[in-house]
Scaffold this motif. Structure first.
Motif, PDB file in Angstrom:
ATOM      1  N   PRO A  73     -64.941  -0.127 -76.685  1.00 23.89           N
ATOM      2  CA  PRO A  73     -64.626  -1.483 -76.204  1.00 23.89           C
ATOM      3  C   PRO A  73     -65.690  -2.518 -76.544  1.00 23.89           C
ATOM      4  O   PRO A  73     -65.431  -3.713 -76.457  1.00 23.89           O
ATOM      5  CB  PRO A  73     -64.515  -1.300 -74.689  1.00 23.89           C
ATOM      6  N   ASN A  74     -66.868  -2.046 -76.952  1.00 23.55           N
ATOM      7  CA  ASN A  74     -67.956  -2.961 -77.316  1.00 23.55           C
ATOM      8  C   ASN A  74     -68.573  -2.502 -78.631  1.00 23.55           C
ATOM      9  O   ASN A  74     -68.906  -1.325 -78.783  1.00 23.55           O
ATOM     10  CB  ASN A  74     -69.049  -2.983 -76.245  1.00 23.55           C
ATOM     11  N   ALA A  75     -68.707  -3.427 -79.575  1.00 19.81           N
ATOM     12  CA  ALA A  75     -69.266  -3.049 -80.874  1.00 19.81           C
ATOM     13  C   ALA A  75     -69.804  -4.282 -81.593  1.00 19.81           C
ATOM     14  O   ALA A  75     -69.350  -5.410 -81.371  1.00 19.81           O
ATOM     15  CB  ALA A  75     -68.205  -2.362 -81.735  1.00 19.81           C
ATOM     16  N   ILE A  76     -70.775  -4.035 -82.488  1.00 22.03           N
ATOM     17  CA  ILE A  76     -71.285  -5.105 -83.348  1.00 22.03           C
ATOM     18  C   ILE A  76     -71.772  -4.484 -84.652  1.00 22.03           C
ATOM     19  O   ILE A  76     -72.416  -3.435 -84.652  1.00 22.03           O
ATOM     20  CB  ILE A  76     -72.411  -5.910 -82.664  1.00 22.03           C
ATOM     21  N   LEU A  77     -71.401  -5.097 -85.758  1.00 22.67           N
ATOM     22  CA  LEU A  77     -71.819  -4.663 -87.092  1.00 22.67           C
ATOM     23  C   LEU A  77     -72.695  -5.759 -87.691  1.00 22.67           C
ATOM     24  O   LEU A  77     -72.289  -6.920 -87.742  1.00 22.67           O
ATOM     25  CB  LEU A  77     -70.604  -4.419 -87.992  1.00 22.67           C
ATOM     26  N   ILE A  78     -73.880  -5.380 -88.148  1.00 21.86           N
ATOM     27  CA  ILE A  78     -74.852  -6.345 -88.665  1.00 21.86           C
ATOM     28  C   ILE A  78     -75.318  -5.923 -90.051  1.00 21.86           C
ATOM     29  O   ILE A  78     -75.654  -4.752 -90.266  1.00 21.86           O
ATOM     30  CB  ILE A  78     -76.070  -6.447 -87.721  1.00 21.86           C
ATOM     31  N   ARG A  79     -75.327  -6.868 -90.997  1.00 22.54           N
ATOM     32  CA  ARG A  79     -75.945  -6.627 -92.299  1.00 22.54           C
ATOM     33  C   ARG A  79     -77.445  -6.781 -92.109  1.00 22.54           C
ATOM     34  O   ARG A  79     -77.930  -7.840 -91.710  1.00 22.54           O
ATOM     35  CB  ARG A  79     -75.410  -7.607 -93.339  1.00 22.54           C
ATOM     36  N   LEU A  80     -78.183  -5.726 -92.375  1.00 27.77           N
ATOM     37  CA  LEU A  80     -79.588  -5.674 -91.974  1.00 27.77           C
ATOM     38  C   LEU A  80     -80.457  -6.681 -92.723  1.00 27.77           C
ATOM     39  O   LEU A  80     -81.383  -7.260 -92.147  1.00 27.77           O
ATOM     40  CB  LEU A  80     -80.127  -4.248 -92.184  1.00 27.77           C
ATOM     41  N   LYS A  81     -80.155  -6.919 -94.002  1.00 29.49           N
ATOM     42  CA  LYS A  81     -81.020  -7.762 -94.833  1.00 29.49           C
ATOM     43  C   LYS A  81     -81.198  -9.155 -94.275  1.00 29.49           C
ATOM     44  O   LYS A  81     -82.308  -9.682 -94.210  1.00 29.49           O
ATOM     45  CB  LYS A  81     -80.443  -7.838 -96.251  1.00 29.49           C
ATOM     46  N   ASP A  82     -80.104  -9.791 -93.851  1.00 28.80           N
ATOM     47  CA  ASP A  82     -80.176 -11.174 -93.371  1.00 28.80           C
ATOM     48  C   ASP A  82     -79.727 -11.328 -91.923  1.00 28.80           C
ATOM     49  O   ASP A  82     -79.545 -12.440 -91.441  1.00 28.80           O
ATOM     50  CB  ASP A  82     -79.358 -12.100 -94.272  1.00 28.80           C
ATOM     51  N   LYS A  83     -79.543 -10.186 -91.237  1.00 31.49           N
ATOM     52  CA  LYS A  83     -79.166 -10.168 -89.804  1.00 31.49           C
ATOM     53  C   LYS A  83     -77.834 -10.881 -89.547  1.00 31.49           C
ATOM     54  O   LYS A  83     -77.606 -11.398 -88.461  1.00 31.49           O
ATOM     55  CB  LYS A  83     -80.269 -10.795 -88.949  1.00 31.49           C
ATOM     56  N   THR A  84     -76.964 -10.896 -90.543  1.00 31.68           N
ATOM     57  CA  THR A  84     -75.657 -11.532 -90.376  1.00 31.68           C
ATOM     58  C   THR A  84     -74.706 -10.606 -89.613  1.00 31.68           C
ATOM     59  O   THR A  84     -74.568  -9.435 -89.960  1.00 31.68           O
ATOM     60  CB  THR A  84     -75.044 -11.871 -91.745  1.00 31.68           C
ATOM     61  N   THR A  85     -74.078 -11.142 -88.583  1.00 32.54           N
ATOM     62  CA  THR A  85     -73.076 -10.392 -87.839  1.00 32.54           C
ATOM     63  C   THR A  85     -71.761 -10.430 -88.603  1.00 32.54           C
ATOM     64  O   THR A  85     -71.192 -11.492 -88.832  1.00 32.54           O
ATOM     65  CB  THR A  85     -72.885 -10.978 -86.431  1.00 32.54           C
ATOM     66  N   LEU A  86     -71.265  -9.268 -88.999  1.00 27.93           N
ATOM     67  CA  LEU A  86     -70.052  -9.180 -89.805  1.00 27.93           C
ATOM     68  C   LEU A  86     -68.809  -8.887 -88.974  1.00 27.93           C
ATOM     69  O   LEU A  86     -67.698  -9.224 -89.371  1.00 27.93           O
ATOM     70  CB  LEU A  86     -70.206  -8.095 -90.878  1.00 27.93           C
ATOM     71  N   MET A  87     -69.025  -8.229 -87.842  1.00 29.06           N
ATOM     72  CA  MET A  87     -67.904  -7.904 -86.965  1.00 29.06           C
ATOM     73  C   MET A  87     -68.446  -7.726 -85.560  1.00 29.06           C
ATOM     74  O   MET A  87     -69.553  -7.211 -85.378  1.00 29.06           O
ATOM     75  CB  MET A  87     -67.219  -6.607 -87.412  1.00 29.06           C
ATOM     76  N   GLN A  88     -67.667  -8.150 -84.576  1.00 24.96           N
ATOM     77  CA  GLN A  88     -68.103  -7.949 -83.206  1.00 24.96           C
ATOM     78  C   GLN A  88     -66.900  -7.798 -82.281  1.00 24.96           C
ATOM     79  O   GLN A  88     -65.810  -8.299 -82.558  1.00 24.96           O
ATOM     80  CB  GLN A  88     -68.997  -9.094 -82.741  1.00 24.96           C
ATOM     81  N   LYS A  89     -67.145  -7.096 -81.197  1.00 23.63           N
ATOM     82  CA  LYS A  89     -66.096  -6.864 -80.198  1.00 23.63           C
ATOM     83  C   LYS A  89     -66.767  -6.842 -78.830  1.00 23.63           C
ATOM     84  O   LYS A  89     -67.527  -5.918 -78.525  1.00 23.63           O
ATOM     85  CB  LYS A  89     -65.376  -5.545 -80.481  1.00 23.63           C
ATOM     86  N   ASN A  90     -66.544  -7.876 -78.055  1.00 24.86           N
ATOM     87  CA  ASN A  90     -67.165  -7.989 -76.728  1.00 24.86           C
ATOM     88  C   ASN A  90     -68.675  -7.730 -76.797  1.00 24.86           C
ATOM     89  O   ASN A  90     -69.232  -7.006 -75.969  1.00 24.86           O
ATOM     90  CB  ASN A  90     -66.508  -6.996 -75.747  1.00 24.86           C
ATOM     91  N   SER A  91     -69.309  -8.342 -77.784  1.00 24.40           N
ATOM     92  CA  SER A  91     -70.715  -8.019 -78.065  1.00 24.40           C
ATOM     93  C   SER A  91     -71.700  -8.553 -77.033  1.00 24.40           C
ATOM     94  O   SER A  91     -72.847  -8.111 -76.994  1.00 24.40           O
ATOM     95  CB  SER A  91     -71.105  -8.549 -79.451  1.00 24.40           C
ATOM     96  N   GLU A  92     -71.274  -9.508 -76.213  1.00 28.31           N
ATOM     97  CA  GLU A  92     -72.169 -10.048 -75.202  1.00 28.31           C
ATOM     98  C   GLU A  92     -71.770  -9.630 -73.784  1.00 28.31           C
ATOM     99  O   GLU A  92     -72.272 -10.168 -72.807  1.00 28.31           O
ATOM    100  CB  GLU A  92     -72.226 -11.578 -75.320  1.00 28.31           C
ATOM    101  N   GLU A  93     -70.894  -8.651 -73.705  1.00 31.13           N
ATOM    102  CA  GLU A  93     -70.466  -8.127 -72.414  1.00 31.13           C
ATOM    103  C   GLU A  93     -71.496  -7.120 -71.898  1.00 31.13           C
ATOM    104  O   GLU A  93     -72.028  -6.305 -72.659  1.00 31.13           O
ATOM    105  CB  GLU A  93     -69.107  -7.451 -72.570  1.00 31.13           C
ATOM    106  N   LYS A  94     -71.782  -7.165 -70.618  1.00 29.19           N
ATOM    107  CA  LYS A  94     -72.756  -6.254 -70.005  1.00 29.19           C
ATOM    108  C   LYS A  94     -72.277  -4.813 -70.122  1.00 29.19           C
ATOM    109  O   LYS A  94     -71.141  -4.493 -69.779  1.00 29.19           O
ATOM    110  CB  LYS A  94     -72.944  -6.635 -68.536  1.00 29.19           C
ATOM    111  N   ILE A  95     -73.165  -3.932 -70.614  1.00 29.58           N
ATOM    112  CA  ILE A  95     -72.826  -2.511 -70.758  1.00 29.58           C
ATOM    113  C   ILE A  95     -74.021  -1.674 -70.307  1.00 29.58           C
ATOM    114  O   ILE A  95     -75.141  -2.174 -70.173  1.00 29.58           O
ATOM    115  CB  ILE A  95     -72.448  -2.152 -72.215  1.00 29.58           C
TER     116      ILE A  95
END
Length: 324
Positions: A73-95
């Motif tokens: 239910p919560n996920a985030i994909l980041i390109r490491l080189k430039d810290k660009t967020t490529l995909m996110q799902k409820n990424s700022e929800e408390k877990i």
């Protein structure tokens, strides 16, 4: 009378010529100087607009999987080189981060250990409450003298709780003092929605974060060579100790779950699993697809240690969708 007008004519011509020159100069000033400033203003405006566009997070068209297709239910994909967020799902929800907490434990320990080869003695108090809480253990014993570097591997690969407590006691004098260091590090990194209550990730309602904050943490930690070396290791054998003359061999919980599965056109380089009843199945991983490195944080997937590992299947699905 006629002669008087003729005498005044040159003066009028001079005056008119002067006015024309003033007009020309004024026009030139407006065109050259004012237009120049307008160009500067326009450039500054364009720079601000470009900056705003660059800082805007948008889904990458080369990530073909929809976040709704994930088990987590919560996920985030980041390109490491430039810290660009490529995909996110409820990424700022408390877990609840479960054992992903140990990434912070280990990086803070690394940055505060003067000698990776120093011996640390594990005492009875190191193990207090861990077995009762069903915490993951690396296999060390009370009274064992262990090199710091082996405790670091023991904390990340088999997720040994006793390794985390041993490091905390050695560095800060107690777990709670070390937790203060962890929370300070989180604040320094800009992890605005994170609060740690322990070094192991055992459930506590005041021990929480977000996958976005964990992405910030892992992006930072991977810059450290020692952390990266441990994080990307599938196994590690310790040196001899007073309790284990032949040492102990640790295996990464993530690589054990992968069971030789990998991704098309790339490789999963390393990772850290986590699980509690409240946190669900969690995974922080690093992969290389093509020439780029990516990190994926996912939490809250259904299941347990005995079920299908949906955190692993999510990682495979996301990394396989890059560039498709």
């Amino acid at each position: 009378m006629v002669r008087k007008l003729k005498k005044q004519k040159p003066k009028i011509l001079i005056f008119v010529t002067f006015l024309l020159m003033v007009g020309i100069v004024a026009f030139a000033y407006k065109f050259i100087i004012i237009q120049g400033y307008q160009h500067i203003f326009d450039k500054e405006y364009d720079d601000r607009t470009t900056s705003a566009l660059l800082s805007k997070i948008e889904p990458d068209p080369y990530v073909s999987i929809s976040p709704d297709k994930l088990n987590s239910p919560n996920a985030i994909l980041i390109r490491l080189k430039d810290k660009t967020t490529l995909m996110q799902k409820n990424s700022e929800e408390k877990i609840y981060p479960a054992s992903l907490t140990k990434m912070m434990t280990v990086i803070v320990a690394i940055e505060n250990l003067p000698n990776m080869k120093e011996e640390i003695k594990l005492t009875n108090s190191t193990f207090k409450g861990l077995y009762g809480a069903d915490a993951s253990m690396a296999g060390f014993q009370s009274g064992e003298q262990v090199m710091a570097i082996d405790l670091l591997y023991g904390a990340l690969l088999p997720s040994g709780a006793e390794c985390c407590i041993g490091l905390a006691d050695q560095i800060a004098g107690s777990e709670q003092n070390f937790v203060k260091m962890m929370n300070q590090k989180a604040a320094d990194l800009g992890m605005k929605n994170t609060h740690f209550q322990n070094v192991t990730g055992l459930h506590n309602k005041n021990h929480y974060t977000t996958v976005k904050d964990l992405g910030i943490l892992l992006s930072y930690a991977l810059k450290n060579d020692t952390f990266r070396e441990i994080f990307t290791s599938s196994r590690h054998s310790t040196g001899p100790t007073n309790k284990h003359p032949g040492g102990i061999t640790f295996y990464s919980t993530m690589f054990e779950e992968l069971k030789n599965q990998n991704i098309t056109g790339g490789e999963i380089l390393g990772g850290k699993t986590g699980y509690t009843d409240k946190a669900g199945l969690c995974l922080a991983s690093l992969a290389k697809v093509g020439r780029q490195e990516y990190i994926l944080i996912s939490t809250g997937a259904k299941g347990d240690h005995h079920s299908k590992q949906y955190n692993i299947t999510d990682a495979l699905a996301v990394y396989n969708s890059i560039g498709k």
